[in-house]
Scaffold this motif. Structure first.
Motif, PDB file in Angstrom:
ATOM      1  N   TYR A 345      13.663 -20.728  48.298  1.00  0.00           N
ATOM      2  CA  TYR A 345      13.659 -19.548  49.156  1.00  0.00           C
ATOM      3  C   TYR A 345      14.465 -18.489  48.394  1.00  0.00           C
ATOM      4  O   TYR A 345      14.531 -17.368  49.248  1.00  0.00           O
ATOM      5  CB  TYR A 345      14.271 -20.002  50.700  1.00  0.00           C
ATOM      6  CG  TYR A 345      13.005 -20.479  51.612  1.00  0.00           C
ATOM      7  CD1 TYR A 345      12.393 -19.775  52.331  1.00  0.00           C
ATOM      8  CD2 TYR A 345      12.653 -21.898  51.322  1.00  0.00           C
ATOM      9  CE1 TYR A 345      11.434 -20.305  53.243  1.00  0.00           C
ATOM     10  CE2 TYR A 345      11.578 -22.488  52.305  1.00  0.00           C
ATOM     11  CZ  TYR A 345      11.111 -21.634  53.249  1.00  0.00           C
ATOM     12  OH  TYR A 345      10.102 -22.390  53.750  1.00  0.00           O
ATOM     13  N   THR A 360      15.748 -12.889  49.178  1.00  0.00           N
ATOM     14  CA  THR A 360      15.036 -14.147  49.738  1.00  0.00           C
ATOM     15  C   THR A 360      13.682 -13.796  49.994  1.00  0.00           C
ATOM     16  O   THR A 360      13.318 -12.595  49.948  1.00  0.00           O
ATOM     17  CB  THR A 360      15.399 -14.209  51.243  1.00  0.00           C
ATOM     18  OG1 THR A 360      15.528 -13.039  52.206  1.00  0.00           O
ATOM     19  CG2 THR A 360      17.260 -14.458  51.366  1.00  0.00           C
ATOM     20  N   GLN A 362      10.533 -13.859  51.858  1.00  0.00           N
ATOM     21  CA  GLN A 362       9.857 -13.738  53.180  1.00  0.00           C
ATOM     22  C   GLN A 362       8.369 -14.148  52.918  1.00  0.00           C
ATOM     23  O   GLN A 362       7.394 -13.422  52.728  1.00  0.00           O
ATOM     24  CB  GLN A 362       9.916 -12.312  53.653  1.00  0.00           C
ATOM     25  CG  GLN A 362      11.578 -11.774  53.571  1.00  0.00           C
ATOM     26  CD  GLN A 362      12.506 -12.738  54.347  1.00  0.00           C
ATOM     27  OE1 GLN A 362      13.369 -13.005  53.927  1.00  0.00           O
ATOM     28  NE2 GLN A 362      12.176 -12.778  55.595  1.00  0.00           N
ATOM     29  N   ASN A 368      11.977 -18.548  57.541  1.00  0.00           N
ATOM     30  CA  ASN A 368      13.155 -18.645  56.596  1.00  0.00           C
ATOM     31  C   ASN A 368      14.078 -20.014  57.024  1.00  0.00           C
ATOM     32  O   ASN A 368      15.302 -20.370  56.602  1.00  0.00           O
ATOM     33  CB  ASN A 368      14.157 -17.559  56.972  1.00  0.00           C
ATOM     34  CG  ASN A 368      13.821 -16.366  55.781  1.00  0.00           C
ATOM     35  OD1 ASN A 368      13.085 -16.576  54.967  1.00  0.00           O
ATOM     36  ND2 ASN A 368      14.187 -15.139  56.238  1.00  0.00           N
TER      37      ASN A 368
END
Length: 676
Positions: A345, A360, A362, A368
């Motif tokens: 991630y 991160t 998405q 998440n």
């Protein structure tokens, strides 16, 4: 032959059987009130099996309680002998529809439905009384004997409308403001949970008056871990309502729970800016595409615990700040970052200066926390698209007058049905009011070709004689709901172009005699166009906009059927079916007893001069006529039904009784034969 029980599921008895399977030493026998032996639970032994340490009486523990809570719990578990009687004259397309409109006290209706629809309902939506001090609360009685219960639940006026003597306005002055509401909603939600499928979801509309208590009840009934959301619905346009002394309120809530969060999928609505999801990785088939969002941020203020190094692929330690400035920090904590690194991630890239940037991923189909989101869309956290003010105007247009106040918007129920149901789902609303849910289900089916089935349940509350509804001819709320469904069905068909397609087909047919010189080519094209238009029309006409009306009533059986020990030997030979009940009345109670859905296909035919009902082809065959002969039994047996049901007083003579089992043993040995 086995005698049918003709009452709803005995939940307590069922639970005792389950405990007996797990802990046989904890089930014992005792004498019941009638002096006969019955199974019972030895709770001391059961406690010893379940825990070394038992909470003592009076010991403090976390709990949510109120007066009569135990009685409300028992009420949910006790069976009912009430039944549902079909009403063909108020139904639409009775023989073909799969939709149900049920009139009566929803607690008894839910109990009647429990065994048949156990685990079959994909979505429930309810809009119960909000406990504002002006609405009805169902005043369920907890300590009544059989005779009183029969009288309470069977109160109908000369027009067939259930009276409201057991309902009252729950005003704060009665001293039990919250208690009455809690005792009303608790058993209904408890029974409703049994109806939900493992992947089922319940949505409950509520406002500030009882939202906290509702959450606590639902945590107990559905499980705190099965909580999905408490969505805010902006229900008023403009400046909001005037129902608060200090702040103008323009919102309500929709509290949502699943039956089993592990199996629940929420479909959602189209997400915005989907074009930004452009990147792919090895998880694309599961998580979908993704875009990057920097992990460092400063807009929410510096937090020292979120200022720590992250190791880049080349071993470099990356911090959220440069030059030791305490401005930025990571969006995720240390443990979450480690999880993100291990599960793909987090992504590292270099900026134009060659410095590492931590971002991160998405994902389109995953959040998440690693949860997979169904389809390429997500639900709103805030519902602000559907106005109750506009809904009232639309309903006023549909019913040609201001007939019903506070109706929920069709768009809101359309949205909820879309995110929580599949195309073949059963959708239940047991506070159906003006039947907005039924309207929304038909609308959604028309749009996506679905075959969702609705079950509407509504108490036939009488309309005020001074109201516009009463003046328009609606004596109770159920009449409003049924008429709303009829008019909504016509409107949906009009909007989908049924009349336009019919006119186009007629026009094309009229052109058959006007084809030109190129006859064959023109004729083939014309016929193809006609067939295409007719296919479109048939698809629209196949939309199920009908409904079977069923009305809650006392059992079809006389009291002697349930408690023969309380009657004299002479009275035992009296008729055990009430004089005003028809064969179709008996059929529907038998269907409930055997767990057959009330929307099942029913065919009635004459066999050897007797009226015989066939349900779902030959799954159930029933005959409730008198003087049934061996010839009729033989023909019925040759149909090879799974179940055959008749009255114990149906046999023409003793020979029929003597030869009955032999006939079935010869022609249909696998048939389960039962009597009432």
């Amino acid at each position: 032959m086995e005698k049918m029980k003709m009452h709803s599921l005995d939940v307590i008895g069922s639970n005792i059987e389950k405990i007996q399977q797990l802990f046989p030493n904890c089930v014992t026998e005792r004498l019941a009130k009638d002096g006969k032996p019955e199974l019972a639970i030895d709770f001391e032994k059961l406690q010893a099996e379940l825990s070394n340490e038992i909470i003592g009486e009076g010991e403090e523990r976390y709990q949510f309680t109120w007066p009569d809570k135990r009685a409300a719990n028992r009420l949910a578990n006790t069976p009912t002998t009430m039944t549902l009687r079909p009403c063909r004259e108020e139904s639409v397309d009775f023989d073909h529809t799969q939709n149900l409109y049920i009139e009566g006290d929803n607690l008894d209706v839910l109990k009647a439905l429990r065994e048949t629809y156990l685990g079959k309902v994909k979505m429930i939506y309810i809009d119960p009384p909000y406990n504002t001090g002006n609405d009805f609360v169902y005043n369920d009685e907890y300590n009544v004997d059989k005779e009183e219960e029969e009288g309470r639940n069977g109160l109908f006026d000369e027009d067939g409308n259930q009276t409201l003597s057991q309902y009252e306005r729950n005003t704060a002055s009665n001293g039990r403001f919250h208690t009455n509401w809690l005792n009303m909603i608790y058993p209904r939600l408890k029974v409703a949970r049994d109806l939900l499928s493992d992947d089922g979801v319940i949505f409950i509309s509520i406002d500030d008056n009882e939202v906290e208590n509702l959450r606590k009840i639902c945590d107990e009934i559905f499980g705190e871990n099965n909580f999905i959301a408490q969505q805010v619905w902006t229900n008023k346009e403009g400046g909001g309502g005037s129902d608060s002394k200090h702040i103008r309120i323009k919102h309500e809530y929709i509290v949502t729970y699943s039956k089993n969060i592990e199996h629940c999928l929420i479909n959602g609505v189209d997400i915005e800016n989907e074009e930004r999801y452009t990147k792919s990785d090895e998880y694309v088939n599961v998580r979908g595409k993704y875009y990057l969002q920097q992990l460092s941020m400063g807009s929410l203020g510096y937090i020292e615990s979120l200022d720590f190094p992250i190791t880049a692929p080349d071993g470099t330690l990356v911090y959220p700040n440069k030059d030791n400035k305490k401005v930025n920090r990571w969006r995720w904590g240390y443990e979450k970052v480690q999880w993100g690194l291990e599960n793909g991630y987090i992504e590292f890239n270099k900026d134009k200066n060659g410095l590492w940037v931590v971002s991160t991923k998405q994902y389109l189909k995953a959040d998440n926390d690693g949860n997979i989101i169904n389809r390429t869309n997500r639900p709103f956290a805030l519902i602000d698209k559907y106005s109750s003010t506009l809904a009232s105007k639309k309903l006023q247009e549909l019913l040609a007058g201001k007939i019903f106040d506070y109706s929920k918007p069709v768009g809101l129920l359309h949205y909820i049905s879309f995110i929580a149901s599949n195309k073949d789902s059963v959708i239940l609303d047991f506070f159906s009011g003006s039947a907005t849910t039924a309207h929304a289900v038909m609308q959604l089916n028309a749009e996506d070709g679905g075959n969702r089935k609705f079950i509407m349940v509504q108490l036939p509350e009488k309309t005020d004689e001074k109201s516009e509804a009463y003046k328009a001819g609606y004596k109770n709320i159920c009449e409003i709901g049924k008429e709303r469904i009829r008019r909504a069905a016509r409107k949906i068909c009009e909007e989908r172009g049924v009349n336009k397609l019919k006119a186009e087909i007629e026009e094309l047919i009229s052109q058959r005699s006007l084809v030109g010189d190129d006859f064959w080519t023109t004729s083939e094209k014309l016929e193809a166009m006609i067939q295409e238009k007719e296919a479109q029309l048939n698809k629209l006409l196949s939309l199920d906009t009908g409904f079977r009306v069923l009305k809650l009533d006392s059992s079809n059986m006389e009291e002697v059927y349930y408690t023969p020990q309380e009657f004299t030997p002479q009275s035992l030979f009296n008729e055990n079916v009430k004089a005003d009940r028809t064969g179709e009345d008996l059929l529907f109670q038998v269907m409930l007893d055997l767990g057959i859905e009330l929307s099942a296909k029913i065919e009635t035919r004459q066999i050897a001069g007797k009226t015989v009902h066939l349900v779902n082809d030959n799954y159930l065959v029933a005959c409730f006529d008198r003087d049934v002969t061996e010839a009729a039994i033989k023909e019925i047996a040759q149909l090879h039904p799974v179940y055959f049901v008749m009255r114990d007083a149906s046999a023409a003579n003793d020979n029929v009784i003597d030869n009955f089992e032999q006939i079935f043993r010869h022609y249909s040995p696998d048939t389960n034969c039962r009597i009432i």
